[in-house]
Write a protein that holds these residues in place. Structure first.
Motif, PDB file in Angstrom:
ATOM      1  N   ARG A 238      20.590   0.800  33.104  1.00  0.00           N
ATOM      2  CA  ARG A 238      19.940   0.717  31.789  1.00  0.00           C
ATOM      3  C   ARG A 238      20.040   2.045  31.034  1.00  0.00           C
ATOM      4  O   ARG A 238      20.189   2.058  29.817  1.00  0.00           O
ATOM      5  CB  ARG A 238      18.481   0.298  31.966  1.00  0.00           C
ATOM      6  N   ARG A 239      19.934   3.156  31.766  1.00  0.00           N
ATOM      7  CA  ARG A 239      20.081   4.451  31.088  1.00  0.00           C
ATOM      8  C   ARG A 239      21.487   4.625  30.532  1.00  0.00           C
ATOM      9  O   ARG A 239      21.674   5.254  29.487  1.00  0.00           O
ATOM     10  CB  ARG A 239      19.756   5.590  32.055  1.00  0.00           C
ATOM     11  N   LEU A 240      22.460   4.076  31.216  1.00  0.00           N
ATOM     12  CA  LEU A 240      23.841   4.194  30.747  1.00  0.00           C
ATOM     13  C   LEU A 240      24.106   3.268  29.570  1.00  0.00           C
ATOM     14  O   LEU A 240      24.628   3.692  28.533  1.00  0.00           O
ATOM     15  CB  LEU A 240      24.800   3.884  31.896  1.00  0.00           C
ATOM     16  N   VAL A 241      23.749   1.995  29.711  1.00  0.00           N
ATOM     17  CA  VAL A 241      24.091   0.978  28.708  1.00  0.00           C
ATOM     18  C   VAL A 241      23.115   0.980  27.542  1.00  0.00           C
ATOM     19  O   VAL A 241      23.509   0.791  26.384  1.00  0.00           O
ATOM     20  CB  VAL A 241      24.124  -0.414  29.373  1.00  0.00           C
ATOM     21  N   GLY A 242      21.836   1.225  27.809  1.00  0.00           N
ATOM     22  CA  GLY A 242      20.809   1.100  26.784  1.00  0.00           C
ATOM     23  C   GLY A 242      20.102  -0.250  26.896  1.00  0.00           C
ATOM     24  O   GLY A 242      20.275  -0.986  27.875  1.00  0.00           O
ATOM     25  N   PHE A 243      19.351  -0.591  25.858  1.00  0.00           N
ATOM     26  CA  PHE A 243      18.557  -1.819  25.872  1.00  0.00           C
ATOM     27  C   PHE A 243      19.009  -2.727  24.723  1.00  0.00           C
ATOM     28  O   PHE A 243      18.743  -2.444  23.553  1.00  0.00           O
ATOM     29  CB  PHE A 243      17.070  -1.501  25.738  1.00  0.00           C
ATOM     30  N   PRO A 244      19.713  -3.818  25.037  1.00  0.00           N
ATOM     31  CA  PRO A 244      20.155  -4.738  23.979  1.00  0.00           C
ATOM     32  C   PRO A 244      18.960  -5.491  23.377  1.00  0.00           C
ATOM     33  O   PRO A 244      18.123  -6.031  24.101  1.00  0.00           O
ATOM     34  CB  PRO A 244      21.087  -5.709  24.723  1.00  0.00           C
ATOM     35  N   THR A 245      18.882  -5.520  22.051  1.00  0.00           N
ATOM     36  CA  THR A 245      17.817  -6.252  21.356  1.00  0.00           C
ATOM     37  C   THR A 245      18.453  -7.166  20.307  1.00  0.00           C
ATOM     38  O   THR A 245      19.596  -6.955  19.883  1.00  0.00           O
ATOM     39  CB  THR A 245      16.843  -5.286  20.668  1.00  0.00           C
ATOM     40  N   ARG A 246      17.703  -8.162  19.885  1.00  0.00           N
ATOM     41  CA  ARG A 246      18.214  -9.079  18.859  1.00  0.00           C
ATOM     42  C   ARG A 246      18.205  -8.392  17.495  1.00  0.00           C
ATOM     43  O   ARG A 246      17.234  -7.715  17.144  1.00  0.00           O
ATOM     44  CB  ARG A 246      17.352 -10.340  18.794  1.00  0.00           C
ATOM     45  N   PRO A 247      19.264  -8.568  16.704  1.00  0.00           N
ATOM     46  CA  PRO A 247      19.268  -7.981  15.354  1.00  0.00           C
ATOM     47  C   PRO A 247      18.159  -8.601  14.502  1.00  0.00           C
ATOM     48  O   PRO A 247      17.958  -9.822  14.510  1.00  0.00           O
ATOM     49  CB  PRO A 247      20.650  -8.346  14.808  1.00  0.00           C
TER      50      PRO A 247
ATOM     51  N   LYS B 266      25.117 -14.036  18.138  1.00  0.00           N
ATOM     52  CA  LYS B 266      26.162 -13.628  19.074  1.00  0.00           C
ATOM     53  C   LYS B 266      26.210 -12.121  19.294  1.00  0.00           C
ATOM     54  O   LYS B 266      27.091 -11.630  20.011  1.00  0.00           O
ATOM     55  CB  LYS B 266      27.533 -14.100  18.569  1.00  0.00           C
ATOM     56  N   TYR B 267      25.262 -11.412  18.673  1.00  0.00           N
ATOM     57  CA  TYR B 267      25.313  -9.946  18.733  1.00  0.00           C
ATOM     58  C   TYR B 267      23.985  -9.362  19.204  1.00  0.00           C
ATOM     59  O   TYR B 267      22.941 -10.019  19.142  1.00  0.00           O
ATOM     60  CB  TYR B 267      25.662  -9.364  17.356  1.00  0.00           C
ATOM     61  N   SER B 268      24.070  -8.136  19.679  1.00  0.00           N
ATOM     62  CA  SER B 268      22.890  -7.340  20.048  1.00  0.00           C
ATOM     63  C   SER B 268      22.940  -6.030  19.289  1.00  0.00           C
ATOM     64  O   SER B 268      24.007  -5.577  18.840  1.00  0.00           O
ATOM     65  CB  SER B 268      22.881  -7.035  21.553  1.00  0.00           C
ATOM     66  N   VAL B 269      21.788  -5.408  19.185  1.00  0.00           N
ATOM     67  CA  VAL B 269      21.701  -4.027  18.715  1.00  0.00           C
ATOM     68  C   VAL B 269      21.218  -3.188  19.891  1.00  0.00           C
ATOM     69  O   VAL B 269      20.189  -3.496  20.502  1.00  0.00           O
ATOM     70  CB  VAL B 269      20.739  -3.890  17.519  1.00  0.00           C
ATOM     71  N   ILE B 270      21.981  -2.160  20.231  1.00  0.00           N
ATOM     72  CA  ILE B 270      21.686  -1.352  21.414  1.00  0.00           C
ATOM     73  C   ILE B 270      20.726  -0.225  21.054  1.00  0.00           C
ATOM     74  O   ILE B 270      20.990   0.562  20.142  1.00  0.00           O
ATOM     75  CB  ILE B 270      22.968  -0.768  22.028  1.00  0.00           C
ATOM     76  N   ARG B 271      19.613  -0.180  21.772  1.00  0.00           N
ATOM     77  CA  ARG B 271      18.656   0.917  21.616  1.00  0.00           C
ATOM     78  C   ARG B 271      18.839   1.884  22.779  1.00  0.00           C
ATOM     79  O   ARG B 271      18.743   1.503  23.935  1.00  0.00           O
ATOM     80  CB  ARG B 271      17.217   0.386  21.627  1.00  0.00           C
ATOM     81  N   GLY B 272      19.087   3.154  22.451  1.00  0.00           N
ATOM     82  CA  GLY B 272      19.266   4.148  23.499  1.00  0.00           C
ATOM     83  C   GLY B 272      20.594   3.948  24.213  1.00  0.00           C
ATOM     84  O   GLY B 272      21.531   3.326  23.702  1.00  0.00           O
ATOM     85  N   GLY B 273      20.678   4.456  25.442  1.00  0.00           N
ATOM     86  CA  GLY B 273      21.912   4.326  26.210  1.00  0.00           C
ATOM     87  C   GLY B 273      22.853   5.486  25.965  1.00  0.00           C
ATOM     88  O   GLY B 273      23.027   5.946  24.831  1.00  0.00           O
ATOM     89  N   ARG B 274      23.482   5.945  27.044  1.00  0.00           N
ATOM     90  CA  ARG B 274      24.371   7.104  26.936  1.00  0.00           C
ATOM     91  C   ARG B 274      25.721   6.753  26.318  1.00  0.00           C
ATOM     92  O   ARG B 274      26.409   7.620  25.785  1.00  0.00           O
ATOM     93  CB  ARG B 274      24.579   7.720  28.324  1.00  0.00           C
ATOM     94  N   LEU B 275      26.115   5.488  26.386  1.00  0.00           N
ATOM     95  CA  LEU B 275      27.417   5.100  25.851  1.00  0.00           C
ATOM     96  C   LEU B 275      27.485   5.237  24.330  1.00  0.00           C
ATOM     97  O   LEU B 275      28.582   5.305  23.760  1.00  0.00           O
ATOM     98  CB  LEU B 275      27.744   3.661  26.250  1.00  0.00           C
ATOM     99  N   GLY B 276      26.330   5.269  23.678  1.00  0.00           N
ATOM    100  CA  GLY B 276      26.307   5.343  22.219  1.00  0.00           C
ATOM    101  C   GLY B 276      26.950   6.586  21.653  1.00  0.00           C
ATOM    102  O   GLY B 276      27.310   6.621  20.470  1.00  0.00           O
ATOM    103  N   ILE B 277      27.116   7.626  22.493  1.00  0.00           N
ATOM    104  CA  ILE B 277      27.725   8.864  22.000  1.00  0.00           C
ATOM    105  C   ILE B 277      29.209   8.688  21.710  1.00  0.00           C
ATOM    106  O   ILE B 277      29.802   9.457  20.958  1.00  0.00           O
ATOM    107  CB  ILE B 277      27.505  10.004  23.031  1.00  0.00           C
ATOM    108  N   LEU B 278      29.825   7.634  22.256  1.00  0.00           N
ATOM    109  CA  LEU B 278      31.263   7.398  22.078  1.00  0.00           C
ATOM    110  C   LEU B 278      31.497   6.662  20.766  1.00  0.00           C
ATOM    111  O   LEU B 278      31.852   5.484  20.727  1.00  0.00           O
ATOM    112  CB  LEU B 278      31.811   6.602  23.261  1.00  0.00           C
ATOM    113  N   ASN B 279      31.277   7.361  19.671  1.00  0.00           N
ATOM    114  CA  ASN B 279      31.260   6.739  18.342  1.00  0.00           C
ATOM    115  C   ASN B 279      32.553   6.911  17.560  1.00  0.00           C
ATOM    116  O   ASN B 279      32.592   6.686  16.365  1.00  0.00           O
ATOM    117  CB  ASN B 279      30.081   7.278  17.531  1.00  0.00           C
ATOM    118  N   LYS B 280      33.601   7.342  18.211  1.00  0.00           N
ATOM    119  CA  LYS B 280      34.934   7.367  17.597  1.00  0.00           C
ATOM    120  C   LYS B 280      35.855   6.526  18.461  1.00  0.00           C
ATOM    121  O   LYS B 280      35.799   6.577  19.681  1.00  0.00           O
ATOM    122  CB  LYS B 280      35.464   8.798  17.467  1.00  0.00           C
TER     123      LYS B 280
END
Length: 696
Positions: free
Chosen positions: A165-174, A215-229
């Motif tokens: 969970r720390r890596l992926v984050g927390f998927p929430t409904r848009p 069909k989509y989630s919005v990710i809260r937190g998570g370390r993967l979010g830094i890969l934004n390019k």
């Protein structure tokens, strides 16, 4: 059917908008265009990404997996430490290793593997399309096979629970309110520019976005979010870099890219596509006499030659990072969403193109919550070089290096940092080189010693067996002492060291045994006998007074080491490192039968052993194989050649070690090869300046 480049969709969209501005009714052309599924999904996802930052496919987090419910893709993550390191490989070895891994993975178009680095942490993700519950068994079989293969290249630990969970984050409904506001703004803008025709188009788009929202989630937190390019296009397949160029770029990338994800999947159709393009462009050039086709023929001929002659693997790839790759042929663009991290990759590349991403680099063994973690310095690519003694399968360590290259300074640096974490040390010091390390108390072996006949936690029979082994160091045949040892233990005389030694001396009629015992007692006759635990609290046992008698010094070292082990084992301290036994000039001990007994027969009991030596000559391969941490310092050609076979040095290792300078000439650093279990890394040890004056 091949996937159309998203840039084509953007051109179509811009074209319709421009026509609509020129003549409003033409904006309605967008509605029939939306009948094309790929364009529709691209446009809806692009609009939702503008509305919702960190948009991702609808993700379901299980205990040890992530399921992409939109694309029916199952993802499993692992903490991964590379066994191989780019710094130890030549260009051809590195590129060959990468090709070998890709080829053996045998990925299909619906399968992917991701190599992820986030700071000092590295991960591997295995992904595969699973269209129904009936395919789960097939997926598990596929996963087991790929995991088994990857373990030949990485140290893997499955990721789950809070770590996942720390890596992926927390998927929430848009949230719908944000979409409603965005649609209202679009209605207003379309009415201004396109009048009622634009409102009609936006009404269709709004309905499609509302339908797709689930069909989509919005990710809260998570370390993967830094890969934004993300990589959006690449022309690297049209180049033909050499193996050494690839390795050099990857080596530079190891320091430049601190956060990245390289996602690759199979591309089995690309070979046929390339052949067809070469044939088509050649036909245009020869038959249709179009000179401009010559450039295209040449470009695609390079691609075909790389596949057929260089045996490169065709791939589909995605590269994500927090910064752009400094390569003009690979275009990176910022992304507000995380969809690129979860979708199967679509960009055509060859294996050598993405080998510039340093997958094989920076492996380390680290345990959670360890206080036995030491920062040594930096590896050859400039990344931090850290060892964790608690993460090793046993607490043994060996440091080898020639005179003047920093052995004492290296171990003093490690001791200084470990003692500051509360770990205690006993140093067997033949030269008095550790006396001024803060907190170390010196003890002369001729003034204070232990009772060699009392070994904690052992039976009398085992005690006699150990003593026979140790007395062999002095050249005494243990069989000659065995009857007398039995008497000493049967009548309780063993509790008094001096009386026991006197009994052995008077009982023997062997002149060589008598001489050996007399030589030993000439050094210990005035010693105070103390319990072994008195030596364990940051002491240096000075052996300088017996250095002229190498066998006596080896005997004293061996008996102290044996007693320390027996004492610690009898206390059952636990596996985390709490005590270090440092043995300088350890070749006296490593060549003895006692060393093999200690190393092969003992595991972690809160005690770590550090052997320091100038040579590996005479040390058996069995002993070396059971020492999980070896630090080989640099030196001259003859020294490096002497350790090359035992440590299986590569040509890059030899080049690195033979170019080492003494620490005082290298800015208080020393070059080294650091071996932690299966992981080997070249690096520079940064020596502690505050103890420089202590080391001669």
């Amino acid at each position: 059917m091949p996937r159309i480049d998203s840039r084509i969709y953007a051109i179509v969209l811009v074209g319709i908008v421009i026509m609509g501005i020129a003549y409003n009714p033409l904006i309605l052309l967008l509605i029939p265009a939306l009948a094309y599924k790929d364009l529709r999904e691209w446009l809806i996802e692009s609009l939702l990404s503008l509305v919702y930052p960190n948009l991702a496919p609808r993700l379901v987090l299980g205990g040890d997996y992530v399921f992409d419910a939109k694309n029916n893709v199952m993802h499993v993550f692992y903490k991964a430490e590379p066994i191989f390191d780019i710094s130890r490989l030549t260009g051809s070895q590195y590129v060959g290793l990468f090709d070998e891994l890709v080829r053996r993975l045998g990925l299909g178009v619906d399968e992917a593997v991701a190599f992820i680095r986030l700071g000092d942490d590295r991960y591997v993700r295995l992904s595969r399309v699973v269209k129904g519950e009936g395919e789960l068994g097939e997926f598990n079989a596929w996963l087991t096979a790929r995991e088994s293969l990857l373990r030949q290249y990485f140290v893997l630990k499955p990721l789950g629970g809070d770590e996942l969970r720390r890596l992926v984050g927390f998927p929430t409904r848009p949230g719908k309110p944000r979409l409603i506001i965005a649609v209202a703004i679009l209605f207003l803008a379309s009415y201004i520019f396109f009048w009622l025709y634009g409102v009609t188009v936006i009404a269709v788009l709004a309905a499609l976005m509302a339908k797709a929202l689930g069909k989509y989630s919005v990710i809260r937190g998570g370390r993967l979010g830094i890969l934004n390019k993300r990589l959006v296009t690449s022309n690297k397949i049209f180049t033909m870099p050499s193996d050494e160029d690839i390795r050099a770029i990857a080596s530079a990338m190891a320091n430049y890219l601190r956060n990245y994800a390289l996602i690759i999947s199979g591309n089995p159709e690309f070979r046929a596509v390339t052949s067809a393009k070469v044939a088509r462009e050649y036909e245009r050039f020869v038959v249709q006499e179009r000179g401009r086709a010559l450039s295209a023929v040449s470009r695609w001929r390079v691609v075909l030659d790389r596949i057929t002659q260089n045996a490169e693997e065709p791939l589909r790839v995605m590269i994500a990072s927090d910064k752009s790759i400094p390569d003009t042929s690979m275009v990176m663009k910022p992304s507000r969403s995380q969809t690129h991290l979860w979708s199967l990759p679509t960009i055509d590349e060859l294996s050598h193109d993405v080998a510039i991403v340093p997958v094989f680099h920076g492996g380390r063994l680290i345990s959670e919550g360890s206080r036995a973690r030491v920062r040594l310095g930096r590896d050859r690519e400039g990344n931090e070089l850290i060892i964790d003694l608690d993460a090793l399968p046993s607490g043994h360590m060996l440091i080898v290096g020639p005179t003047g290259m920093g052995k004492t300074w290296t171990i003093s640096t490690m001791l200084y940092r470990l003692m500051n974490s509360g770990i205690k040390a006993l140093i067997l010091d033949p030269h008095g080189e550790y006396l001024r390390i803060p907190g170390i108390e010196p003890i002369d072996v001729t003034r204070r010693f232990i009772n060699i006949f009392e070994l904690d936690g052992l039976t009398d029979v085992e005690r006699m067996h150990r003593l026979i082994t140790e007395f062999s160091i002095l050249g005494i045949d243990g069989r000659a002492l065995l009857p007398d040892l039995k008497v000493i233990y049967s009548n309780g005389l063993y509790r008094d060291f001096f009386k026991s030694m006197e009994y052995l001396r008077t009982a023997t009629d062997d002149d060589s045994v008598a001489l050996a015992l007399d030589r030993l007692m000439s050094h210990l006759k005035d010693a105070e006998i103390v319990p072994v635990e008195e030596l364990l609290n940051n002491k240096a046992l000075l052996l300088g007074s017996v250095r002229a008698s190498p066998d006596v010094m080896a005997f004293l070292m061996g008996t102290v080491a044996d007693h320390v082990y027996s004492h610690v084992m009898s206390k059952g301290i636990g596996e985390q490192l709490q005590q270090l036994l440092v043995i300088d000039e350890a070749y006296y001990l490593l060549n003895s039968p006692l060393a093999e007994l200690m190393i092969r027969g003992l595991r972690k009991f809160g005690l770590g052993t550090v052997f320091i030596t100038q040579t590996l000559t005479g040390i058996s391969s069995d002993v070396l194989q059971n020492i999980p941490l070896i630090i080989a310092l640099g030196g001259n050609d003859a020294y490096v050649a002497s350790i090359s076979q035992a440590l299986q040095l590569t040509s890059e290792d030899i080049k690195w070690l033979t170019t080492a300078l003494p620490p005082h000439m290298a800015g208080q650093t020393t070059k080294a090869l650091v071996i932690t279990g299966p992981i080997k890394r070249l690096g520079t040890i940064e020596l502690e300046p505050s103890i420089k004056s202590f080391i001669i």
